[in-house]
Scaffold this active site. Structure first.
Site, short mmCIF file in Angstrom:
data_model
loop_
_atom_site.label_atom_id
_atom_site.label_comp_id
_atom_site.label_asym_id
_atom_site.label_seq_id
_atom_site.Cartn_x
_atom_site.Cartn_y
_atom_site.Cartn_z
N GLU A 20 -9.57 2.57 6.31
CA GLU A 20 -9.67 3.31 7.58
C GLU A 20 -8.84 4.59 7.63
O GLU A 20 -8.08 4.80 8.58
CB GLU A 20 -9.28 2.38 8.74
N GLU A 60 -17.12 -6.46 5.88
CA GLU A 60 -16.60 -7.21 7.03
C GLU A 60 -17.71 -7.42 8.05
O GLU A 60 -17.53 -7.20 9.26
CB GLU A 60 -15.44 -6.43 7.68
C1 XIL Z 1 -8.62 -8.18 11.94
C2 XIL Z 1 -8.44 -9.69 11.81
O1 XIL Z 1 -9.70 -10.30 11.77
C3 XIL Z 1 -7.63 -10.21 12.97
O2 XIL Z 1 -7.31 -11.59 12.76
C4 XIL Z 1 -6.33 -9.42 13.14
O3 XIL Z 1 -5.66 -9.83 14.30
C5 XIL Z 1 -6.62 -7.93 13.23
O4 XIL Z 1 -7.38 -7.52 12.11
N1 XIL Z 1 -10.96 -3.96 10.21
C6 XIL Z 1 -10.25 -4.52 9.17
C7 XIL Z 1 -9.74 -5.90 9.28
O5 XIL Z 1 -10.14 -3.89 8.10
O6 XIL Z 1 -8.55 -6.09 8.58
C8 XIL Z 1 -9.56 -6.31 10.73
O7 XIL Z 1 -9.23 -7.69 10.76
C9 XIL Z 1 -10.82 -6.03 11.53
C10 XIL Z 1 -11.16 -4.55 11.50
#
Ligand code: XIL
Length: 372
Positions: A158, A263
């Site tokens: 990101e 994701e």
């Molecule tokens: C999220 C997790 O799923 C949560 O448990 C945590 O509280 C916050 O992060 N983008 C990403 C992930 O790259 O690492 C994030 O994961 C969601 C958005």
């Protein structure tokens, strides 16, 4: 007599029909994603702490049955793995790697450099020199400890704004524009046996995609290795941007790198924002209208979601030569971070398995994209 025979025949017919349908159900529930797509791409899930510690036996069973790739949902993030400066806690990461090795599963390390979930000691560091020391040390120690043990790393997560410019962060502030290239250079040195990825959300969107392409070209022009790009895939099931996704796969692949969906989850809830975001620092207040399915998912919505997943997988199969992995952000709906993002305490249904670990219509629709 005839009556007796016809009764026996009737019972036999019923038994046969119910046996056949039991067989069908059990065949359906034992279909596996990883088997179905074994010639196409890896199929992954995010793993949370109880799953990694093998305290959630039922979910671990499903993970072993369905997935051949895993990404730790949190435990390899900087705030956990290096909570205190230069003191590393690898306990959970080691457990994850052991679980994966035992079950023939590939690990994607997530993530080395990210502006969120940073340890308190470095979040407000003032001196550029300290940030540089932290940056070099963190990447080198973590990446080298798992060289070859993790299959791929999200080296930088990101780094971009929606308009494709570099996001304001402590790394950009203190290290300057070249920090992404520097991160990949360090990772390349520390982890020669691990694939290196740039990962972000919304990079299928044209402007942000343009920024990602420029960033990847910059890494390549510096003679530094980058193996792939991860499109996170936190989207809403209602308006999946299939055209943008297709363009992204084509344009990213043209750079000679792999494309992964890292994701994936398709929310069915209303969004408080005009534009979808996965910035974990974005938050909004909820109300009852924003949480419409707290008592269950209506069939019509489940079907709508199944269609969205099916459309997406048809597209991914079309580009299976370019797509290396598709990872869901969690195993089942109960695990999803979307129950608390961007509004706390909602009931979302973004994944393929329900709260009882049963396959949803979306699971069957995904499997069906591969059936002849
Ligand atoms: C999220 C997790 O799923 C949560 O448990 C945590 O509280 C916050 O992060 N983008 C990403 C992930 O790259 O690492 C994030 O994961 C969601 C958005």
């Amino acid at each position: 007599m005839i009556k007796k025979y016809s009764f026996i025949l009737f019972v036999a017919a019923i038994l046969l029909v119910s046996f056949a349908s039991i067989k069908k159900v059990s065949a359906q529930t034992t279909s596996s994603l990883k088997e179905t797509f074994k010639n196409d791409f890896l199929i992954g899930t995010a793993m949370n702490t109880p799953q990694i510690e093998e305290k959630d036996v039922a979910t671990d069973g499903l993970i072993k049955q369905q997935f051949n790739a895993v990404t730790p949902e949190n435990i390899m993030k900087a705030e956990i793995i290096e909570r205190k400066w230069n003191t590393f806690n690898f306990d959970l990461a080691d457990k994850l790697v052991a679980f994966a090795e035992k079950n023939n599963i590939k690990v994607n390390g997530h993530t080395l450099i990210w502006h969120s979930q940073l340890p308190a000691f470095m979040r407000n560091m003032q001196s550029a020199d300290s940030v540089k020391q932290y940056f070099e040390n963190h990447i080198t120690i973590v990446a080298s400890s798992y060289d070859g043990k993790v299959y791929s790393w999200d080296v930088v997560n990101e780094a971009l704004n929606e308009d494709g410019t570099l996001r304001k962060s402590i790394f950009l502030d203190k290290l300057g524009d070249d920090y992404v290239v520097a991160a990949f250079r360090l990772a390349q040195k520390a982890a020669p046996h691990t694939k290196l990825y740039y990962n972000d959300y919304n990079i299928e969107q044209p402007k942000k995609r343009g920024g990602a392409i420029a960033l990847i070209k910059k890494i390549q022009a510096a003679g530094v290795r980058i193996d792939g790009v991860g499109i996170q895939g936190h989207r809403r099931a209602y308006n999946l941007p299939l055209h943008d996704i297709e363009e992204s796969i084509k344009e990213f692949s043209a750079l000679g790198i792999e494309v992964a969906f890292t994701e994936l989850d398709l929310s069915v809830l209303p969004s408080p924002f005009e534009n979808t975001t996965a910035d974990i620092n974005a938050a909004a207040k909820g109300n009852a209208n924003m949480n419409p399915y707290k008592n269950g998912l209506p069939d019509s919505v489940a079907q709508m979601q199944a269609k969205a997943y099916s459309d997406l997988f048809k597209l991914l199969l079309k580009y299976k030569k370019n797509v290396s992995r598709v990872t869901f952000w969690g195993v089942n709906d109960a695990q999803s971070w979307l129950n608390n993002f961007p509004i706390q305490g909602r009931t979302d249904y973004p994944l393929l398995f329900d709260r009882n670990l049963k396959p949803k219509p979306a699971f069957y629709s995904v499997i069906a994209t591969r059936e002849k």
